[in-house]
Design an enzyme around this catalytic site. Structure first.
Site, PDB file in Angstrom:
ATOM      1  N   GLU A 126       2.993   0.629   4.679  1.00  0.00           N
ATOM      2  CA  GLU A 126       1.977   1.635   5.028  1.00  0.00           C
ATOM      3  C   GLU A 126       0.614   1.179   5.168  1.00  0.00           C
ATOM      4  O   GLU A 126      -0.083   1.882   5.864  1.00  0.00           O
ATOM      5  CB  GLU A 126       1.914   2.564   3.896  1.00  0.00           C
ATOM      6  CG  GLU A 126       1.240   2.111   2.391  1.00  0.00           C
ATOM      7  CD  GLU A 126       2.217   1.320   1.596  1.00  0.00           C
ATOM      8  OE1 GLU A 126       1.792   0.813   0.518  1.00  0.00           O
ATOM      9  OE2 GLU A 126       3.419   1.174   2.132  1.00  0.00           O
ATOM     10  N   CYS A 163       7.419  -2.554  -1.969  1.00  0.00           N
ATOM     11  CA  CYS A 163       6.599  -3.078  -2.828  1.00  0.00           C
ATOM     12  C   CYS A 163       7.088  -3.036  -4.532  1.00  0.00           C
ATOM     13  O   CYS A 163       8.350  -3.207  -4.555  1.00  0.00           O
ATOM     14  CB  CYS A 163       5.192  -2.755  -2.976  1.00  0.00           C
ATOM     15  SG  CYS A 163       4.163  -4.071  -3.934  1.00  0.00           S
ATOM     16  N   HIS A 221       3.647  -3.916   1.798  1.00  0.00           N
ATOM     17  CA  HIS A 221       3.398  -2.668   1.959  1.00  0.00           C
ATOM     18  C   HIS A 221       3.502  -2.240   3.684  1.00  0.00           C
ATOM     19  O   HIS A 221       2.448  -2.332   3.971  1.00  0.00           O
ATOM     20  CB  HIS A 221       1.889  -2.534   1.388  1.00  0.00           C
ATOM     21  CG  HIS A 221       1.584  -2.606   0.187  1.00  0.00           C
ATOM     22  ND1 HIS A 221       1.935  -1.661  -0.846  1.00  0.00           N
ATOM     23  CD2 HIS A 221       1.318  -3.797  -0.839  1.00  0.00           C
ATOM     24  CE1 HIS A 221       1.707  -2.053  -2.017  1.00  0.00           C
ATOM     25  NE2 HIS A 221       1.514  -3.262  -2.065  1.00  0.00           N
TER      26      HIS A 221
END
Length: 196
Positions: A180, A77, A178
């Site tokens: 994650e 990001c 993202h």
């Protein structure tokens, strides 16, 4: 394996830590240059505003350290955007690993900026981080600025226009989305990164 998450004034670090814990990877969170240099893998997360993030990196001298690193390095990001030459977000000079600018999405009727939500990624060339993923997988985005398509583009996404979803230059990998919080796809990308 020694994995270091770079600590600075931007980043959803907790989400990255949870993602690594889910796949059984140990890590250290640090803003110490020597600890970062000694890592086998480095993750550079990011949420926030480019100029503030760069100010934090400069205060710790990490703006000089990061471009010199030789081990596998993953920016996500804002972390990806900071690896580029510059950002239109507050006219910010960035790290210059990828010699391309980060641009602001144009305003187009029917599209909200920032782009927030799930969108697919389309591979532009084979890459170790995409191993085990199907074509056109969905990942989670939240950003108002983008990296244009370029020679470093590994995968692209289409929102308002086509732009770089992933970049690679030598040991530097980067993802606009993202990883994650991108479910099984993001988890596979982290596993692939730890295996490169």
């Amino acid at each position: 394996m020694k994995v270091v998450i770079i600590k600075y004034n931007a980043g959803n670090v907790q989400s990255v830590m949870y993602a690594l814990e889910r796949i059984g990877a140990s890590y250290e969170l640090s803003d110490d240059a020597e600890v970062i240099r000694s890592a086998e893998r480095i993750i550079f997360p990011g949420v926030g505003e480019a100029s503030t993030a760069m100010k934090s990196l400069r205060e710790n001298g990490l703006d000089k350290v990061i471009p010199t690193l030789k081990q596998p390095f993953l920016g996500t990001c804002v972390g990806m955007q900071l690896l580029c030459q510059s950002s239109e977000e507050n006219n910010t000079e960035c790290l210059g690993v990828f010699d391309i600018p980060i641009l602001k999405f144009p305003r187009v009727k029917g599209f909200k900026v920032p782009q927030t939500g799930w969108n697919n990624i389309l591979a532009e060339q084979p890459n170790p981080l995409l191993k085990g993923l199907r074509e056109s997988e969905y990942v989670y985005y939240n950003h108002g600025y983008y990296a244009p398509l370029c020679d470093y583009t590994v995968a692209k996404t289409n929102y308002i226009l086509e732009y770089s979803a992933m970049l690679q230059r030598d040991n530097f990998f980067a993802a606009q989305f993202h990883s994650e919080i991108s479910g099984d796809v993001g988890e596979q990308i982290f596993k692939n990164f730890l295996g490169v």
